[in-house]
Design an enzyme around this catalytic site. Structure first.
Site: not given
Ligand SMILES: *Cc1c(COP(=O)(O)O)cnc(C)c1O
Length: 434
Positions: A33, A161, A254, A283
């Protein structure tokens, strides 16, 4: 290849040994990004311990981000490091096709015991995006295996997201997400407002009643992370569970960001006392040491795959599925939850952030303050130069990376009171400058 090109390659080959690895490497690395031409060079890091990042130039930063929310036990914790090293010596990895190693099997069994409800079957991947892809693939195939139904679409939500791969991009927020450039290359999905009012609940119920192509509803429960740390109530999740049951579709959580204590419970699902049909974790699963993600399904979702027909098998198989080093670290990370009462630490972090950040709510440049578990977001009323802000925080001795107008903290649960106070004070000082 001409001789000049060859000579240039030789130069590059020599360059990777250059002491100035950052400057040389910036000509070759492609950062996430990042507009490589205009972005300021990242700061070089020498080592990491607890909540401290030591820079190459010797400066020390107190970390408020935990490396994209992963390093919940602090950086470089001895227990995880030792588990990695022991596994490294004995069996770094061996493929799960036809062969088995202890760590992946033990981790799958352990996760089954830890999950709410009947979430008992784990598929391992190496990134969150891929784990969400696997969840979507499972949902589509679930209906096909069950009775041949063709359901290929998903309901997801504004502000969401779910990753950067193609199918996960299709379920991100279409406007505020980071993938607008690819809009015409993506599958079309039903992206709805979160059902946080009676009107929106009714709209979602109507959609689910009308459409017969919806494989599942997909949501980041309680906190939409990358979308700006937006929070919603447990009632939203209870409504989704109810609607999924009424309209006979699946519910996918999620929890790549929220899993492993971030919201104050082990899983955000528990804060609403409901169980999704499919759960995705990543994560913090390995405390940020190694990549690992997992898609976990209930007995109900697994049942139609458990059949005599070969074509009902899940056709997915990443090279590094169930990576032994990563699974060994995840096992050690779960030991830390048992030994060190992480959830009490999360409550402590939450209380301190409430005390120190809540007073900013009265400031005229502050639009909103949101705090849940070990997540705090201070949303500014005005735009600011994000790169200048990031550099300013580093000058203050802290690592804080605002997302748009949202200045957030997602510290390690093990952060000390003094370190956390340093982070909240830096945010307060920043707000005063706006
Ligand atoms: C980070 C994240 C992902 C993507 O995970 P990667 O490991 O970056 O592919 C997906 N969903 C949520 C909620 C996330 O926070």
């Amino acid at each position: 290849m001409g001789t000049s090109a060859l000579r240039m390659n030789e130069q590059i080959i020599m360059n990777h040994k250059n002491a100035n690895w950052l400057e040389v490497g910036l000509d070759h690395i492609w950062l996430p990004y990042t507009q490589m031409r205009t972005a300021p060079a990242p700061v070089a890091v020498r080592r990491i311990d607890g909540a401290t990042i030591t820079l190459a130039d010797g400066r020390q930063l107190t970390d408020g981000v935990a490396s994209w929310w992963t390093a919940i036990h602090g950086y470089n914790p001895p227990a995880l490091r030792d588990a990695l090293s022991a596994q490294m010596h004995q069996l770094p990895h061996i493929m799960l096709g036809g062969l088995a190693h202890e760590q992946a099997y033990r981790l799958a069994s352990r996760l089954a015991g830890l999950m709410p409800g009947q979430l008992g079957r784990s598929f391992f991947t190496e990134s969150g995006s891929v784990a969400v892809e696997v969840a979507m693939k499972i949902a589509i195939q679930y209906w096909r295996n069950l009775d041949g139904r063709r359901r290929t679409k998903f309901v997801a939500f504004h502000g969401g997201y779910h990753g950067d791969t193609f199918h996960t991009m299709s379920v991100c927020d279409p406007e505020e997400g980071m993938h607008i450039l690819f809009a015409d290359a993506l599958a079309s999905q039903y992206i709805m407002p979160l059902p946080d009012t009676a009107e929106r609940q009714a709209a979602l119920a109507r959609l689910l009643a009308e459409k017969d192509d919806i494989a599942a509803i997909l949501i980041e429960p309680r906190i939409q992370g990358a979308g700006g740390m937006r929070m919603h109530s447990p009632a939203v999740l209870q409504c989704l569970r109810r609607l999924a049951d009424t309209h006979d579709t699946l519910l996918i959580f999620d929890e790549i960001f929220t899993g492993f204590g971030r919201t104050g419970k082990m899983f955000a699902a528990e804060t609403a006392d409901i169980v999704p049909d499919i759960m995705v974790l990543g994560k913090a699963l390995t405390g940020g040491l190694t990549p690992l993600a997992v898609t976990i399904v209930t007995d109900k979702v697994y049942a139609p795959f458990d059949a005599p027909e070969g074509e009902k098998a899940l056709m997915h198989g990443p090279t590094f599925t169930g990576h032994a080093l990563a699974c060994a670290v995840a096992m050690a990370a779960l030991d830390l939850f048992e030994r060190e009462n992480r959830l009490a630490q999360v409550r402590h972090v939450e209380a301190q952030m409430q005390t120190q950040l809540r007073p900013l709510a009265g400031h005229d440049k502050v639009a909103d303050i949101r705090i849940l578990g070990a997540v705090a977001a201070v949303e500014a009323m005005v735009d600011f130069d994000i790169e200048a802000a990031r550099a300013w925080f580093i000058d203050q001795g802290v690592f804080i990376r605002p997302l748009g107008r949202v200045i957030y903290l997602t510290p390690a649960y093990t952060i000390s009171d003094a370190e956390l106070a340093q982070l909240t004070a830096a945010i307060a000082a920043f707000i005063m400058l706006l």
